[in-house]
Design a protein around this motif. Structure first.
Motif, PDB file in Angstrom:
ATOM      1  N   GLY A 179      41.263  46.808  41.512  1.00  0.00           N
ATOM      2  CA  GLY A 179      40.739  47.410  40.290  1.00  0.00           C
ATOM      3  C   GLY A 179      41.694  47.345  39.111  1.00  0.00           C
ATOM      4  N   TRP A 186      43.366  45.194  35.946  1.00  0.00           N
ATOM      5  CA  TRP A 186      43.183  44.053  35.049  1.00  0.00           C
ATOM      6  C   TRP A 186      44.501  43.319  34.916  1.00  0.00           C
ATOM      7  CZ3 TRP A 186      38.620  42.267  33.482  1.00  0.00           C
ATOM      8  CH2 TRP A 186      37.520  43.138  33.525  1.00  0.00           C
ATOM      9  N   THR A 240      33.933  50.603  37.893  1.00  0.00           N
ATOM     10  CA  THR A 240      32.536  50.181  37.905  1.00  0.00           C
ATOM     11  C   THR A 240      31.621  51.176  37.204  1.00  0.00           C
ATOM     12  OG1 THR A 240      32.250  51.154  40.096  1.00  0.00           O
ATOM     13  CG2 THR A 240      32.729  48.793  39.999  1.00  0.00           C
ATOM     14  N   THR A 287      41.473  39.159  34.348  1.00  0.00           N
ATOM     15  CA  THR A 287      40.573  39.265  35.489  1.00  0.00           C
ATOM     16  C   THR A 287      40.882  40.551  36.236  1.00  0.00           C
ATOM     17  OG1 THR A 287      42.096  37.979  36.865  1.00  0.00           O
ATOM     18  CG2 THR A 287      40.315  36.767  35.770  1.00  0.00           C
ATOM     19  N   LEU A 288      39.871  41.064  36.911  1.00  0.00           N
ATOM     20  CA  LEU A 288      39.998  42.289  37.688  1.00  0.00           C
ATOM     21  C   LEU A 288      40.374  41.897  39.112  1.00  0.00           C
ATOM     22  CD1 LEU A 288      39.552  45.299  37.098  1.00  0.00           C
ATOM     23  CD2 LEU A 288      37.187  45.012  37.835  1.00  0.00           C
ATOM     24  N   ASP A 289      41.491  42.425  39.612  1.00  0.00           N
ATOM     25  CA  ASP A 289      41.887  42.082  40.976  1.00  0.00           C
ATOM     26  C   ASP A 289      41.185  42.989  41.981  1.00  0.00           C
ATOM     27  OD1 ASP A 289      43.268  44.503  41.165  1.00  0.00           O
ATOM     28  OD2 ASP A 289      45.253  43.602  41.117  1.00  0.00           O
ATOM     29  N   THR A 340      38.641  51.726  41.598  1.00  0.00           N
ATOM     30  CA  THR A 340      37.546  50.762  41.668  1.00  0.00           C
ATOM     31  C   THR A 340      36.239  51.438  41.247  1.00  0.00           C
ATOM     32  OG1 THR A 340      38.662  49.667  43.490  1.00  0.00           O
ATOM     33  CG2 THR A 340      36.356  49.107  43.157  1.00  0.00           C
ATOM     34  N   GLY A 342      31.541  41.745  33.778  1.00  0.00           N
ATOM     35  CA  GLY A 342      31.904  41.845  35.187  1.00  0.00           C
ATOM     36  C   GLY A 342      33.401  41.971  35.378  1.00  0.00           C
ATOM     37  N   GLU A 343      33.962  40.990  36.094  1.00  0.00           N
ATOM     38  CA  GLU A 343      35.384  41.044  36.420  1.00  0.00           C
ATOM     39  C   GLU A 343      36.233  40.185  35.491  1.00  0.00           C
ATOM     40  OE1 GLU A 343      35.756  40.166  40.580  1.00  0.00           O
ATOM     41  OE2 GLU A 343      34.692  41.989  41.155  1.00  0.00           O
ATOM     42  N   LYS A 344      35.683  39.828  34.321  1.00  0.00           N
ATOM     43  CA  LYS A 344      36.441  39.035  33.345  1.00  0.00           C
ATOM     44  C   LYS A 344      36.338  39.668  31.968  1.00  0.00           C
ATOM     45  CE  LYS A 344      36.865  34.405  35.095  1.00  0.00           C
ATOM     46  NZ  LYS A 344      36.776  32.990  34.793  1.00  0.00           N
ATOM     47  N   GLN A 363      36.090  50.822  29.510  1.00  0.00           N
ATOM     48  CA  GLN A 363      36.584  49.592  30.131  1.00  0.00           C
ATOM     49  C   GLN A 363      37.405  48.770  29.144  1.00  0.00           C
ATOM     50  OE1 GLN A 363      36.943  49.876  33.318  1.00  0.00           O
ATOM     51  NE2 GLN A 363      36.554  47.715  33.495  1.00  0.00           N
TER      52      GLN A 363
END
Length: 160
Positions: free
Chosen positions: A144, A146, A22, A139-141, A18, A99-101, A29
Protein backbone atom coordinates in the motif's frame (compact mmCIF):
# COMPACT_ATOMS: atom_id res chain seq x y z
CA UNK A 1 2.94 2.58 10.38
CA UNK A 2 1.35 4.86 7.80
CA UNK A 3 -2.24 3.91 8.64
CA UNK A 4 -2.64 6.71 11.18
CA UNK A 5 -1.10 9.27 8.87
CA UNK A 6 -3.55 8.53 6.06
CA UNK A 7 -6.62 8.15 8.24
CA UNK A 8 -9.01 11.03 8.82
CA UNK A 9 -10.72 9.48 11.85
CA UNK A 10 -9.47 8.78 15.35
CA UNK A 11 -9.93 5.05 14.80
CA UNK A 12 -7.30 4.80 12.05
CA UNK A 13 -5.08 2.50 14.09
CA UNK A 14 -7.41 -0.43 13.38
CA UNK A 15 -7.44 0.07 9.60
CA UNK A 16 -4.69 -1.28 7.41
CA UNK A 17 -2.98 1.06 4.97
CA UNK A 18 -4.22 -1.10 2.08
CA UNK A 19 -7.82 -0.67 3.23
CA UNK A 20 -7.21 3.04 3.71
CA UNK A 21 -5.72 3.26 0.23
CA UNK A 22 -8.73 1.59 -1.39
CA UNK A 23 -11.40 3.48 0.54
CA UNK A 24 -9.86 6.94 0.65
CA UNK A 25 -11.37 9.69 -1.44
CA UNK A 26 -9.57 10.78 -4.59
CA UNK A 27 -8.34 13.95 -2.87
CA UNK A 28 -7.00 11.90 0.04
CA UNK A 29 -5.25 9.59 -2.41
CA UNK A 30 -3.72 12.52 -4.29
CA UNK A 31 -2.37 13.87 -0.98
CA UNK A 32 -0.83 10.46 -0.18
CA UNK A 33 0.74 10.26 -3.66
CA UNK A 34 2.21 13.77 -3.33
CA UNK A 35 3.55 12.97 0.16
CA UNK A 36 5.32 9.88 -1.20
CA UNK A 37 6.70 11.88 -4.15
CA UNK A 38 8.05 14.61 -1.86
CA UNK A 39 9.51 11.94 0.47
CA UNK A 40 11.36 10.45 -2.54
CA UNK A 41 13.14 13.77 -3.12
CA UNK A 42 13.88 14.12 0.62
CA UNK A 43 15.44 10.63 0.50
CA UNK A 44 17.62 11.66 -2.47
CA UNK A 45 18.87 14.75 -0.61
CA UNK A 46 19.55 12.71 2.56
CA UNK A 47 21.45 9.95 0.72
CA UNK A 48 23.40 12.55 -1.26
CA UNK A 49 25.07 13.89 1.89
CA UNK A 50 27.24 10.76 1.99
CA UNK A 51 26.60 9.51 -1.58
CA UNK A 52 25.16 6.40 0.08
CA UNK A 53 23.96 4.50 -2.97
CA UNK A 54 22.99 1.55 -0.77
CA UNK A 55 20.85 3.65 1.58
CA UNK A 56 17.65 1.78 2.50
CA UNK A 57 15.89 5.17 2.38
CA UNK A 58 16.13 5.20 -1.41
CA UNK A 59 13.99 2.06 -1.75
CA UNK A 60 11.28 3.42 0.57
CA UNK A 61 9.86 5.77 -2.06
CA UNK A 62 11.47 4.61 -5.32
CA UNK A 63 11.46 1.42 -7.36
CA UNK A 64 12.44 0.09 -10.78
CA UNK A 65 14.24 2.40 -13.21
CA UNK A 66 14.21 5.42 -10.91
CA UNK A 67 15.73 3.51 -7.99
CA UNK A 68 18.40 2.01 -10.26
CA UNK A 69 19.24 5.42 -11.77
CA UNK A 70 19.56 7.21 -8.41
CA UNK A 71 21.68 4.40 -6.96
CA UNK A 72 23.90 4.49 -10.07
CA UNK A 73 24.41 8.24 -9.78
CA UNK A 74 25.35 8.02 -6.09
CA UNK A 75 27.58 4.98 -6.71
CA UNK A 76 29.51 6.99 -9.33
CA UNK A 77 29.84 9.94 -6.94
CA UNK A 78 30.97 7.68 -4.11
CA UNK A 79 33.61 6.00 -6.28
CA UNK A 80 35.10 9.45 -6.99
CA UNK A 81 35.03 10.45 -3.32
CA UNK A 82 32.34 13.09 -3.91
CA UNK A 83 28.95 13.75 -2.32
CA UNK A 84 25.88 15.79 -3.32
CA UNK A 85 24.79 18.61 -1.01
CA UNK A 86 22.04 21.18 -1.01
CA UNK A 87 18.33 21.24 -1.64
CA UNK A 88 15.90 20.22 -4.36
CA UNK A 89 12.77 22.32 -4.84
CA UNK A 90 9.65 20.64 -6.19
CA UNK A 91 6.11 21.80 -6.93
CA UNK A 92 4.27 18.63 -7.93
CA UNK A 93 0.66 18.06 -8.89
CA UNK A 94 -1.15 14.82 -9.60
CA UNK A 95 -2.37 14.85 -13.20
CA UNK A 96 -3.73 11.29 -13.32
CA UNK A 97 -4.78 8.78 -10.69
CA UNK A 98 -6.08 5.40 -11.82
CA UNK A 99 -5.98 2.26 -9.71
CA UNK A 100 -2.42 1.46 -8.73
CA UNK A 101 -0.79 4.14 -10.91
CA UNK A 102 -0.48 7.88 -10.54
CA UNK A 103 1.12 10.47 -12.82
CA UNK A 104 2.76 13.53 -11.29
CA UNK A 105 3.76 16.63 -13.26
CA UNK A 106 6.46 18.70 -11.62
CA UNK A 107 8.96 21.48 -11.97
CA UNK A 108 12.11 20.06 -10.35
CA UNK A 109 14.76 22.60 -9.42
CA UNK A 110 18.09 20.89 -8.68
CA UNK A 111 20.17 24.04 -9.20
CA UNK A 112 21.06 24.11 -5.48
CA UNK A 113 21.83 20.38 -5.24
CA UNK A 114 25.43 20.13 -6.32
CA UNK A 115 28.43 17.82 -6.28
CA UNK A 116 30.93 18.55 -3.54
CA UNK A 117 34.47 17.31 -2.92
CA UNK A 118 34.78 16.91 0.88
CA UNK A 119 38.50 16.06 0.70
CA UNK A 120 39.42 19.35 -0.97
CA UNK A 121 36.45 21.26 0.46
CA UNK A 122 35.25 22.60 -2.87
CA UNK A 123 32.11 22.65 -5.00
CA UNK A 124 32.37 20.90 -8.37
CA UNK A 125 29.32 22.52 -9.95
CA UNK A 126 28.26 26.13 -10.31
CA UNK A 127 24.95 27.35 -8.93
CA UNK A 128 22.31 27.86 -11.55
CA UNK A 129 20.53 26.03 -14.29
CA UNK A 130 16.91 25.95 -15.26
CA UNK A 131 14.36 23.79 -13.46
CA UNK A 132 13.26 20.79 -15.50
CA UNK A 133 9.69 19.89 -16.23
CA UNK A 134 9.32 16.25 -15.18
CA UNK A 135 6.58 13.69 -15.48
CA UNK A 136 6.81 10.85 -12.98
CA UNK A 137 4.81 7.67 -12.62
CA UNK A 138 4.20 6.32 -9.15
CA UNK A 139 2.98 2.80 -8.53
CA UNK A 140 1.32 1.25 -5.50
CA UNK A 141 3.30 -1.65 -4.07
CA UNK A 142 1.87 -4.72 -2.34
CA UNK A 143 2.05 -3.02 1.07
CA UNK A 144 0.00 0.00 0.00
CA UNK A 145 2.98 2.34 -0.45
CA UNK A 146 3.33 4.69 -3.41
CA UNK A 147 6.77 4.64 -5.05
CA UNK A 148 8.29 6.64 -7.89
CA UNK A 149 8.82 4.05 -10.66
CA UNK A 150 9.52 6.17 -13.75
CA UNK A 151 10.51 9.76 -14.35
CA UNK A 152 11.20 11.57 -17.59
CA UNK A 153 12.30 15.12 -18.25
CA UNK A 154 9.56 16.80 -20.25
CA UNK A 155 11.22 20.05 -21.26
CA UNK A 156 11.69 23.24 -19.29
CA UNK A 157 9.23 24.54 -16.77
CA UNK A 158 6.60 26.97 -17.96
CA UNK A 159 7.01 30.51 -16.71
CA UNK A 160 10.14 29.65 -14.72
Amino acid sequence: EDADATSTTGQGATTTSTLTATTATTEDQKAVVLAAYRAFWADVVAAGKTADWQSPRLARHATGKVLARVRGQFRALDSQGFVALGTIKVSPRVVRLAGEKAAVQDCVDTSRFRRYDPKNKRWLDQLGGQPDGQRSTLTLDGQGNWKVAESVVAGKCAGG
